[in-house]
Design a protein around this motif. Structure first.
Motif, PDB file in Angstrom:
ATOM      1  N   ALA A 325       0.836  -1.202   0.000  1.00 42.37           N
ATOM      2  CA  ALA A 325       0.000   0.000   0.000  1.00 42.37           C
ATOM      3  C   ALA A 325       0.871   1.253   0.000  1.00 42.37           C
ATOM      4  CB  ALA A 325      -0.933  -0.015   1.205  1.00 42.37           C
ATOM      5  N   SER A 326       1.920   1.236   0.792  1.00 46.58           N
ATOM      6  CA  SER A 326       2.841   2.380   0.837  1.00 46.58           C
ATOM      7  C   SER A 326       3.560   2.565  -0.494  1.00 46.58           C
ATOM      8  CB  SER A 326       3.852   2.181   1.967  1.00 46.58           C
ATOM      9  OG  SER A 326       4.773   3.240   2.023  1.00 46.58           O
ATOM     10  N   PHE A 327       3.950   1.464  -1.115  1.00 43.00           N
ATOM     11  CA  PHE A 327       4.644   1.517  -2.401  1.00 43.00           C
ATOM     12  C   PHE A 327       3.760   2.138  -3.472  1.00 43.00           C
ATOM     13  CE2 PHE A 327       6.069  -1.216  -6.201  1.00 43.00           C
ATOM     14  CZ  PHE A 327       7.057  -0.321  -6.574  1.00 43.00           C
ATOM     15  N   THR A 332       2.206   6.788  -6.929  1.00 40.18           N
ATOM     16  CA  THR A 332       1.196   7.746  -7.370  1.00 40.18           C
ATOM     17  C   THR A 332       1.662   9.179  -7.113  1.00 40.18           C
ATOM     18  OG1 THR A 332      -0.581   6.162  -6.940  1.00 40.18           O
ATOM     19  CG2 THR A 332      -1.201   8.479  -7.090  1.00 40.18           C
ATOM     20  N   GLU A 333       2.194   9.428  -5.927  1.00 43.56           N
ATOM     21  CA  GLU A 333       2.657  10.773  -5.584  1.00 43.56           C
ATOM     22  C   GLU A 333       3.817  11.208  -6.467  1.00 43.56           C
ATOM     23  OE1 GLU A 333       4.354  13.270  -1.698  1.00 43.56           O
ATOM     24  OE2 GLU A 333       3.842  11.130  -1.519  1.00 43.56           O
ATOM     25  N   ALA A 334       4.752  10.282  -6.730  1.00 39.83           N
ATOM     26  CA  ALA A 334       5.953  10.636  -7.489  1.00 39.83           C
ATOM     27  C   ALA A 334       5.679  10.855  -8.965  1.00 39.83           C
ATOM     28  CB  ALA A 334       7.013   9.549  -7.312  1.00 39.83           C
ATOM     29  N   LEU A 335       4.714  10.125  -9.526  1.00 46.37           N
ATOM     30  CA  LEU A 335       4.514  10.140 -10.978  1.00 46.37           C
ATOM     31  C   LEU A 335       3.331  10.975 -11.438  1.00 46.37           C
ATOM     32  CD1 LEU A 335       5.089   6.327 -11.712  1.00 46.37           C
ATOM     33  CD2 LEU A 335       6.783   8.162 -11.705  1.00 46.37           C
ATOM     34  N   SER A 336       2.475  11.379 -10.534  1.00 48.31           N
ATOM     35  CA  SER A 336       1.190  11.966 -10.935  1.00 48.31           C
ATOM     36  C   SER A 336       1.317  13.261 -11.721  1.00 48.31           C
ATOM     37  CB  SER A 336       0.310  12.192  -9.700  1.00 48.31           C
ATOM     38  OG  SER A 336       0.965  13.054  -8.785  1.00 48.31           O
ATOM     39  N   SER A 337       2.413  13.985 -11.575  1.00 48.27           N
ATOM     40  CA  SER A 337       2.554  15.253 -12.296  1.00 48.27           C
ATOM     41  C   SER A 337       3.115  15.089 -13.706  1.00 48.27           C
ATOM     42  CB  SER A 337       3.469  16.202 -11.503  1.00 48.27           C
ATOM     43  OG  SER A 337       4.781  15.662 -11.410  1.00 48.27           O
ATOM     44  N   LEU A 338       3.481  13.866 -14.087  1.00 49.55           N
ATOM     45  CA  LEU A 338       4.096  13.646 -15.390  1.00 49.55           C
ATOM     46  C   LEU A 338       3.030  13.394 -16.451  1.00 49.55           C
ATOM     47  CD1 LEU A 338       7.086  11.364 -14.332  1.00 49.55           C
ATOM     48  CD2 LEU A 338       7.069  13.843 -14.669  1.00 49.55           C
ATOM     49  N   PRO A 339       3.153  14.024 -17.617  1.00 45.79           N
ATOM     50  CA  PRO A 339       2.084  13.930 -18.634  1.00 45.79           C
ATOM     51  C   PRO A 339       1.879  12.542 -19.218  1.00 45.79           C
ATOM     52  CG  PRO A 339       3.992  15.146 -19.467  1.00 45.79           C
ATOM     53  CD  PRO A 339       4.207  14.975 -18.002  1.00 45.79           C
ATOM     54  N   LEU A 340       2.885  11.658 -19.161  1.00 46.56           N
ATOM     55  CA  LEU A 340       2.712  10.302 -19.693  1.00 46.56           C
ATOM     56  C   LEU A 340       2.132   9.332 -18.667  1.00 46.56           C
ATOM     57  CD1 LEU A 340       5.938   9.819 -21.864  1.00 46.56           C
ATOM     58  CD2 LEU A 340       3.592  10.170 -22.665  1.00 46.56           C
ATOM     59  N   TYR A 388      16.045  -1.091 -17.040  1.00 43.85           N
ATOM     60  CA  TYR A 388      17.043  -2.163 -17.093  1.00 43.85           C
ATOM     61  C   TYR A 388      18.430  -1.590 -16.791  1.00 43.85           C
ATOM     62  CZ  TYR A 388      13.564  -4.938 -19.720  1.00 43.85           C
ATOM     63  OH  TYR A 388      12.434  -5.618 -20.117  1.00 43.85           O
ATOM     64  N   LYS A 389      18.730  -0.440 -17.377  1.00 42.26           N
ATOM     65  CA  LYS A 389      20.045   0.177 -17.196  1.00 42.26           C
ATOM     66  C   LYS A 389      20.281   0.630 -15.760  1.00 42.26           C
ATOM     67  CE  LYS A 389      20.289   1.929 -21.956  1.00 42.26           C
ATOM     68  NZ  LYS A 389      20.420   3.136 -22.810  1.00 42.26           N
ATOM     69  N   ARG A 390      19.206   0.820 -15.031  1.00 46.16           N
ATOM     70  CA  ARG A 390      19.317   1.261 -13.637  1.00 46.16           C
ATOM     71  C   ARG A 390      19.259   0.096 -12.651  1.00 46.16           C
ATOM     72  NH1 ARG A 390      18.064   6.830 -13.277  1.00 46.16           N
ATOM     73  NH2 ARG A 390      18.880   6.645 -11.137  1.00 46.16           N
ATOM     74  N   LEU A 417      12.266   0.076  -2.324  1.00 49.41           N
ATOM     75  CA  LEU A 417      11.113   0.475  -3.123  1.00 49.41           C
ATOM     76  C   LEU A 417      11.083   1.988  -3.314  1.00 49.41           C
ATOM     77  CD1 LEU A 417       8.376  -1.881  -1.643  1.00 49.41           C
ATOM     78  CD2 LEU A 417       9.499  -2.063  -3.866  1.00 49.41           C
ATOM     79  N   ALA A 418      11.493   2.728  -2.296  1.00 47.62           N
ATOM     80  CA  ALA A 418      11.563   4.185  -2.419  1.00 47.62           C
ATOM     81  C   ALA A 418      12.598   4.585  -3.467  1.00 47.62           C
ATOM     82  CB  ALA A 418      11.885   4.807  -1.072  1.00 47.62           C
ATOM     83  N   THR A 419      13.716   3.861  -3.506  1.00 49.52           N
ATOM     84  CA  THR A 419      14.733   4.136  -4.518  1.00 49.52           C
ATOM     85  C   THR A 419      14.195   3.851  -5.912  1.00 49.52           C
ATOM     86  OG1 THR A 419      16.516   3.631  -2.971  1.00 49.52           O
ATOM     87  CG2 THR A 419      17.053   3.552  -5.319  1.00 49.52           C
ATOM     88  N   PHE A 420      13.496   2.724  -6.052  1.00 49.49           N
ATOM     89  CA  PHE A 420      12.888   2.429  -7.352  1.00 49.49           C
ATOM     90  C   PHE A 420      11.912   3.528  -7.762  1.00 49.49           C
ATOM     91  CE2 PHE A 420       9.218   0.965  -9.744  1.00 49.49           C
ATOM     92  CZ  PHE A 420       9.822   0.484 -10.892  1.00 49.49           C
ATOM     93  N   THR A 421      11.104   3.977  -6.836  1.00 51.47           N
ATOM     94  CA  THR A 421      10.131   5.030  -7.136  1.00 51.47           C
ATOM     95  C   THR A 421      10.829   6.285  -7.651  1.00 51.47           C
ATOM     96  OG1 THR A 421       8.595   4.176  -5.472  1.00 51.47           O
ATOM     97  CG2 THR A 421       8.316   6.474  -6.142  1.00 51.47           C
TER      98      THR A 421
END
Length: 435
Positions: A325-327, A332-340, A388-390, A417-421
């Protein structure tokens, strides 16, 4: 033996390209997937150059080469116990069946095989044998396996079309359409409806509560088997032992596989009620073996499954629910402002990153010289390529390439998971800037 393994890891990748499937090897090369993985380190992978890779594919819920599971298998191999019992009276299968049934608190019979697709086949045959009805239905965008019976349940496309004609009376219904379900079952000729609680390859699409309620009521009213394909959602993945355990009624069959063998050995299971199994296979000695697999529930795979269940404690399942749930909230918080970015879907440690199509002509399959894939969106695969590169092994959904399917190991640290986000935000932002 060590030298032999090192020799395989040195030469076997090219052998795969030549003797197994050259297009899979080419696809991995074009996509930049980390293929030459040669070590496991604390549940993760490591390639020949020493890069560490976090696998989000979902088969390794306890991490790659979990030491507890490997130790259990090694101890069995060091014993002199039989692994295969010619009488088919197999104590390891019996012990594992009891444990699974008791853990569910409902089922009382288990049939074992090697893959999820084989578990689906067992359920199809059981439903037809008990109901004596011909039709079996699934849902649009379903993924239930690639054997002849199960692939007929697929949505039309690459996984289904080349193998026609399929079993008569087998095919999908519109996803989430209660009226279509009711109309189909009114004919009283449907043996089973096979569903995934969350369609993973279909785009990480959960069944709605209203549809689940109708599904449970209508199948019971019309004497139709309800089969829950929990190959990907079961065994703790959604923060419950079974995703279907909270449905208004329990399905006649529930199917398990993937990490049942601890990610080390292949095993699947069809769980059902004993009275249903005996209706199909309990008439006489001959019918008792009317459906079987030679190595069904062999000792060594059952030992691995026991070790996996030892790890799958109630507290670990609760952790999956809370960390997941936290992930998803963090994504959602990290990506929501991105147009894609469109939305995050999922439950427990299942997350789907739903992406909008890119409009840039240079980011199309036509531009990459792949006109036969022109109908497919590219942005999901482009994001995977950058991840993949990361150091992250991620995948798009098989039936919906606009969705990234993320299924981390159950023990992954919240910090990882925070690093992945953060990395996903950086790489998707890069693609947005290209668009």
């Amino acid at each position: 033996m060590t030298t032999h393994i090192e020799d395989i890891l040195r030469r076997g990748f090219e052998d795969f390209r030549e003797f197994v499937n050259p297009l899979i090897a080419l696809r991995a090369e074009v996509a930049g997937e980390p293929t030459r993985v040669v070590h496991t380190r604390e549940g993760r992978l490591e390639d020949v150059e020493g890069h560490v890779i976090e696998d989000f594919h979902g088969t390794q819920a306890f991490g790659h080469r979990n030491p507890a599971i490997a130790t259990a298998v090694r101890e069995f191999l060091d014993s002199d116990s039989p692994s295969w019992f010619p009488s088919r009276v197999n104590p390891y299968a019996g012990s594992l069946a009891r444990r699974l049934c008791e853990r569910t608190g409902y089922y009382s019979n288990a049939f074992f095989a090697s893959s999820g697709s084989e578990a689906v086949e067992a359920a199809l045959k059981l439903a037809r044998a008990v109901t004596r009805r011909p039709r079996v239905l699934s849902l649009e965008r379903a993924y239930h396996g690639c054997t002849m019976g199960s692939c007929g349940l697929m949505t039309p496309g690459t996984f289904r079309d080349p193998f026609e004609p399929h079993l008569p009376g087998v095919g999908p219904l519109p996803f989430g359409d209660i009226d279509a379900l009711a109309k189909a079952l009114e004919q009283k000729d449907v043996a089973a409806v096979v569903v995934e609680p969350i369609q993973l390859e279909g785009g990480v699409r959960p069944l709605s509560p209203a549809y689940i309620e109708a599904l449970c009521e209508l199948t019971q009213r019309h004497g139709t088997f309800l089969v829950a394909d929990e190959v990907q959602t079961g065994l703790g993945r959604t923060g419950r032992f079974l995703a279907s355990e909270r449905w208004p009624r329990r399905p006649e069959c529930v199917l398990l596989a993937k990490h049942l063998g601890g990610g080390l050995l292949p095993i699947s299971a069809m769980l059902t009620r004993r009275e249903l199994f005996e209706t199909a296979y309990g008439k006489n000695f001959e019918t008792a073996e009317a459906h079987n697999c030679t190595f069904s529930g062999s000792a060594v795979v059952c030992v691995a499954a026991h070790a996996a269940l030892d790890l799958l404690t109630d507290s670990l399942v609760e952790r999956v629910r809370d960390v997941g749930a936290s992930f998803r909230a963090g994504l959602t918080e990290a990506l929501s402002s991105l147009p894609l970015f469109e939305e995050i879907r999922g439950d427990g440690l299942v997350a789907g990153i739903v992406l909008k199509p890119t409009e840039h002509p240079w980011l199309s399959f036509e531009h990459f010289g792949m006109e036969d894939l022109a109908h497919r969106p590219t942005v999901g695969l482009l994001l995977c390529h950058r991840l993949y590169k990361r150091g992250y092994f991620c995948f798009v959904c098989g039936h919906d390439w606009s969705v990234l399917r993320l299924q981390p190991r159950f023990t992954i640290a919240p910090e990882a998971l925070a690093t992945f986000t953060r990395v996903a935000r950086e790489e998707l932002e890069f693609l947005c800037n290209l668009d």
